[in-house]
Write an enzyme that holds these catalytic residues in place. Structure first.
Site: not given
Ligand code: GLN
Length: 543
Positions: A16-17, A71, A186, A191, A381, A405, A515, A517
């Protein structure tokens, strides 16, 4: 004056650096200092964009479109400082830079060598754009002693000399394991790890010792003596229930104080830890619990969806509830109807980002379940793309609707865009092109439809979010899908790329091409996650 803190790790990997670096940065920031974090990755890939999430966990995308180490996500979540392309470098990129210079003839006939050419390139990277910051925290990936890490360790050793004592500090993260057979902790691995570090010329100033049990005073003294570190600078880092407790714990152990001492700063401003106390209190005292199913492909390795899992926790913080995550392999859903019943009883269903056909039919089944049973659905996505395919097939009657795709299809409701515009400038993409760095990457603006659910959630009419995908929902199908109740509520500024879809008649059904998140923080949960968990809380009162 910008000071540099170099963070290295020893004994084992996965200590967890990145989190430790992020938590230290948060503490310095709480004292009013301006901080920035950077990561040096010794692997040879130019960036992690082409690496399997199984190998390396999530690829974290920055506003400026860099595909970086996960990270950097911790860095942003703990400090709120947006990471940039220039905050993550790998051996591959360093060599790429040096070799390009060599080909141009920039080295004027010199023999190009690891020392000084590679190490100089690393040093340039560390020092670049550091002006205006009080502290730059530089994390070296991997473990001391790794062959591929050597040039990086050598570069930070040289920087210690270049910058001088008052501007450079070395913090080393180690493990103090508990050996059950002996019934004691330990110190020997620590060390040895420090010995290894000193053999390449780096004397650590601060040791952060991860341990599952409290480290007795006698052991701390022993570590200090054998590692040539001040006794107070041997800091214990016990396991914590939530990563967001780390800043408060480290502060209680004196980490930030000892780092400042190491720089000779005696009268630093006291930290304001209110933000972290607030987050920890909410985590410790939830008023309920909701269960969210994540239907994905890399569910075996939680790091593959690191930011997503954190953003859901943040959504819980916003609503005073604990969020229980149920990771479900989408492929299992394809094997029989009954497996979908695993979704019964969850309060929200989320299909995250993903690539490739495998498991996609299972994800589509999860969408059908959420839509028909009025369970809150969040598609991110790939999860948005699957929701559109599902709506095209089930609602608009386009039975063979698919994504290009997955191969040629007569009804590509999701297809490859070869050209789009960013701020009025055309960008191109080619089906046969390289896989690395060729997606729609980084921050793009979207316009939200007035009166839509997302406009209400964001409280805005324009937003900017981060992207990482190659395919797009095909705008040509908009009239057909909208006629069936799937609203295109967010679009690119030129109106050609669907960014958000929603079903207004459903309690909470939203798909986003980006995204969200990546931008959520524990002290500032992303509005979409806060709203999704709120809908899940509502759902939990119904079932
Ligand atoms: N595979 C999809 C695309 O390339 C979705 C990519 C993703 O979910 N980040 O558009």
């Amino acid at each position: 004056m910008t000071r540099f803190i170099f963070i290295t790790g020893g004994v084992v990997s996965s200590l967890g650096k990145g989190l430790a670096a992020a938590a230290l940065a948060a503490l310095l920031q709480a004292r009013g200092y301006k901080v920035r974090l950077r990561k040096l990755d010794p692997y040879i890939n130019v960036d992690p964009g082409t690496m399997s999430p199984y190998q390396h966990g999530e690829v974290y995308v920055t506003d400026d479109g860099a595909e970086t180490d996960l990270d950097l996500g911790h860095y942003e979540r703990f400090t709120g400082v947006p990471s940039r392309q220039s905050d993550n470098v790998t051996t591959g990129r360093i060599y790429q830079t040096v070799i390009a210079k060599e080909r141009r003839g920039d080295y004027l006939g010199a023999t190009v060598q690891v020392i000084p050419h590679i190490t100089d390139a690393i040093k340039d990277f560390v020092l670049a754009e550091s002006e205006g910051h009080d502290f730059m925290l530089i994390e070296v990936g991997g473990t001391v002693g790794d062959i591929e890490g050597l040039p990086f360790f050598e570069a930070i050793r040289q920087l210690g000399l270049d910058l001088g004592r008052e501007r450079a500090l070395y913090m080393h993260l180690t493990l103090v394991p508990f050996i059950a057979a002996a019934g004691e902790l330990k110190t020997k691995p620590t060390q040895h790890s420090v010995k290894e570090l000193r053999s390449i010329g780096i004397q650590p100033d601060v040791l952060l010792c991860r341990s599952e049990r409290p480290i007795p005073e006698s052991d701390r003294r022993k570590i200090a003596l054998f590692c040539n570190v001040r006794r107070e600078a041997v800091i214990q880092a016990l396991d914590v229930a939530s990563i967001y407790e780390a800043p408060l714990h480290y502060h209680a152990e004196g980490l930030d104080e000892q780092v400042l001492r190491g720089f000779g700063i005696e009268h630093a401003p006291a930290p304001d830890l209110g933000r972290w106390r607030g987050v920890t209190e909410r985590l410790h005292q939830p008023e309920g619990e909701v269960a969210i199913a994540i239907v994905g492909k890399y569910t075996g390795l939680k790091d593959a969806y690191k930011s997503l899992a954190e953003a859901l926790v943040h959504g819980g913080i916003a609503n005073h509830v604990r969020v229980k995550l149920e990771w479900l392999e989408s492929e299992a859903f394809e094997q029989g109807e009954h497996t979908v019943h695993r979704l019964e009883g969850v309060h929200g269903i989320l299909v995250p980002g993903g690539f490739g056909e495998r498991g996609s039919e299972g994800k589509i089944k999860a969408v059908t379940f959420a839509r028909e049973r009025a369970v809150p659905y969040f598609g991110i996505c790939f999860g948005m793309q699957m929701a559109v395919i599902e709506a095209a097939r089930s609602l608009a009657g386009i039975k063979d609707a698919s994504s290009s795709e997955f191969g040629p299809t007569p009804h590509a409701v999701v297809g490859l865009m070869t050209e789009w515009s960013r701020g009025g400038v055309a960008e191109l993409r080619n089906a046969e092109g390289d896989l690395g760095g060729t997606m729609r990457l980084g921050a793009y603006e979207a316009r939200l439809l007035a009166g839509s659910k997302v406009a209400e959630i964001y409280g805005a009419s324009a937003i900017s979010e981060r992207h990482r995908h190659r395919y797009e929902v095909n705008i040509a199908y908009r009239p057909q899908l909208e006629a069936q109740g799937l609203l295109f509520s967010g679009l690119s500024p030129d109106g050609t790329l669907p960014e958000i879809i929603e079903i207004p008649a459903h309690p909470w059904f939203i798909g986003v091409q980006f995204h969200p998140e990546l931008k959520s923080k524990p002290f500032d949960p992303h509005p979409l996650f806060a709203s999704f968990i709120k809908a899940a809380v509502h759902q939990s009162r119904l079932v």
